[in-house]
Write a protein that holds these residues in place. Structure first.
Motif: not given
Lengths: 274, 274
Positions: B4-14, B46-60
């Motif tokens: 599992l690689s997480i690259n520059d992952l960012t999440k900004r909520y509405a 962070l872990i919800r961005c991995v399976n996209r229960l939360v949509e990440p704002t940017s990053g992979d």
């Protein structure tokens, strides 16, 4: 708020406290109270109750109710039975059809289950079918489809949709999000998600509401019959038109017994599915 | 099995809150990594961005060579089948049976009608029995999930995640509502199963001693950024201050580093100084 911080220096015995008011602004609070008071005073002033006429009503009521006793179940036996059965099938069919139509509308009208455009459309359907009282809808449908139970069934179906879809949609919106999230995380499709995450959570309320609506629909079927939509209400109306108060009394008693039985049964069922 | 690689992952909520701020992490195959940090540090996000229960704002987010952040809805569902998730407060569907809850982990693999009729493939049912046996719930199959104790529920949650036959396990505060003994048993079960199946796992946990006890690598998150990444032994008072803020970490000294015989929970109990 800053006042309170500096209040720390005040002697302990000087401190006061009052619960926060519903409307914090004192001026607004008094204005609203005064406005309501004035309007109510004016309303009662306009009412112009004529006590003489109220007094005359008494003997009339006595005559009216004496016509009710003894209730006559037998001379219009056939008509009563027909009306009753018609009301019952009208109620059952309208409830079943209404609930069936409501389920997709409720799912569409739940913000957590559907995208915004579908949500808006479904909410509009709900609002529309709730706008008018059953009696008004019945009058409309009687004009449309003619006298008889079909108009009644259409009325009750529409009323059921307005009631059932709205309350079910609200229950879907109030589900536990984590359970829904867990099912989503397994890779379930939307339909599977509805089946596994939503259905178990809303089922008790869905059953409870259906039984409750069945109970309401029977009561309504007696009312809308008076405007021509068939059922026991039509029989009752005919009895009044013919001044057969004893038969009317019998019909009223039957309605009361069935409504009470339905209410008791629906209560018992709803308790069991909780 | 993939890394599992997480690259520059960012999440900004509405709402404008920056939950994770350019986080990069590589978790090699078979590693059990604990993610620690104060409440609101962004662990759950962070872990919800991995399976996209939360949509990440940017990053992979890459699982093997598949970029999960770029997947369309259908492919995302397919990817989710390979990512098991275990939840805080279990997130079982309360009104479904234990068996239905476990089998819901297979929803991504079966069609709608099969899942609607609860007609799962024989292999799935047999796997479910094996897993329930493994987590010690063999005789609870037809119990409703809400009849179970906290520890039992989390075991069902574990079985539900594992029946997916995942490559990656996301674990969100698995012990948050469990007592200290059950917490250890659950953490031990999760880590044992990860070893047996060579599973990669990210475990959010706020309990530092537990993290030290069961993870081979600890990542400290603070205000959405990684402030520590190393072996559990590296969690000195200085490091804990960097993650959680100022506190007398030695005063709450735990026996987390002590040797824990895996097979003797009684000894573990006696060692506990909480």
């Amino acid at each position: 708020m800053t006042d309170h911080v500096s209040d720390g220096l005040v002697e302990p015995s000087q401190r006061t406290w009052a619960p926060p008011r519903l409307i914090p602004n004192a001026r607004l609070r008094w204005f609203i109270a005064l406005a309501i008071g004035l309007y109510l005073a004016a309303a009662f002033g306009t009412l112009d109750i004529n006590w003489e006429r109220v007094a005359e009503g008494w003997p009339r009521a006595q005559r009216f109710f004496s016509g009710f006793v003894p209730p006559d179940f037998l001379s219009r036996q056939g008509a009563i039975l027909d009306g009753l059965l018609e009301s019952l099938w009208m109620t059952a069919a309208a409830t079943a059809l209404g609930v069936l139509l409501s389920i997709p509308i409720a799912i569409g009208g739940a913000r957590n289950a559907s995208p915004l455009p579908i949500y808006m459309a479904c909410r509009a359907v709900m609002a529309l079918s709730r706008t008018f009282h059953e009696v008004l809808i019945a009058i409309f449908f009687v004009k449309l489809f003619g006298f008889g139970p079909f108009a009644g069934m259409a009325t009750l179906t529409l009323a059921t949709v307005g009631f059932y879809a709205k309350l079910l949609a609200e229950d879907i919106e109030a589900i536990d999000r984590s359970q829904a999230e867990a099912i989503r995380s397994t890779g379930a499709s939307w339909l599977q998600w509805l089946d596994y995450a939503i259905r178990p959570q809303v089922r008790p309320r869905a059953i409870g509401l259906a039984v409750y609506r069945l109970d309401i629909n029977f009561r309504e079927s007696a009312i809308i019959g008076i405007v021509g939509a068939g059922g026991i209400g039509a029989t009752l109306n005919t009895a009044f038109d013919r001044y057969e108060f004893d038969t009317a009394a019998a019909i009223l008693l039957i309605i009361i017994v069935i409504v009470m039985a339905a209410e008791y049964a629906s209560g018992a069922i709803r308790r069991r599915v909780q | 099995m993939p890394t599992l690689s997480i690259n520059d992952l960012t999440k900004r909520y509405a709402t404008g809150d920056l939950a994770i701020d350019q986080v990069s992490l590589v978790i090699p195959e078979g590693q059990v990594m604990a993610l620690i940090g104060p409440s609101g540090a962004g662990k759950s996000t962070l872990i919800r961005c991995v399976n996209r229960l939360v949509e990440p704002t940017s990053g992979d987010v890459l699982l093997g060579d598949q970029n999960i952040t770029k997947l369309g809805a259908r492919k995302l569902r397919r990817a989710r089948r390979h990512i098991g998730m275990i939840f805080q407060e279990y997130a079982l569907v309360e009104r479904l049976t234990v068996m239905e809850n476990v089998l819901s982990g297979r929803l991504g693999y079966v069609g709608f009608w099969a899942s609607w009729l609860r007609r799962f493939p024989k292999q799935d049912i047999s796997d479910a029995f094996t897993l329930l046996d493994r987590v010690g719930l063999a005789d609870m199959v037809d119990k409703r999930a809400d009849e179970l104790s906290g520890g039992q529920r989390q075991r069902v949650g574990i079985a539900r995640a594992l029946i997916q036959n995942p490559d990656l396990l996301l674990v969100d505060e698995p012990t948050a509502s469990l007592d200290p003994k059950t917490s250890r048993q659950i953490m031990r079960l999760i880590t044992e199963l990860c070893r047996e199946r060579n599973l990669t796992a990210v475990v959010n946990i706020h309990d530092v001693p537990l993290a030290k006890l069961f993870a081979e690598r600890v990542v400290g998150l603070q205000a959405g950024q990684i402030v520590f990444d190393g072996s559990p032994e590296g969690l000195s008072p200085d490091v804990l201050t960097r993650i959680y803020g100022e506190e007398d970490w030695l005063a709450t000294a735990e026996t987390g580093n002590a040797d824990m015989p895996e097979s003797e929970p009684g000894v573990v109990e006696a060692d506990r100084s909480l």
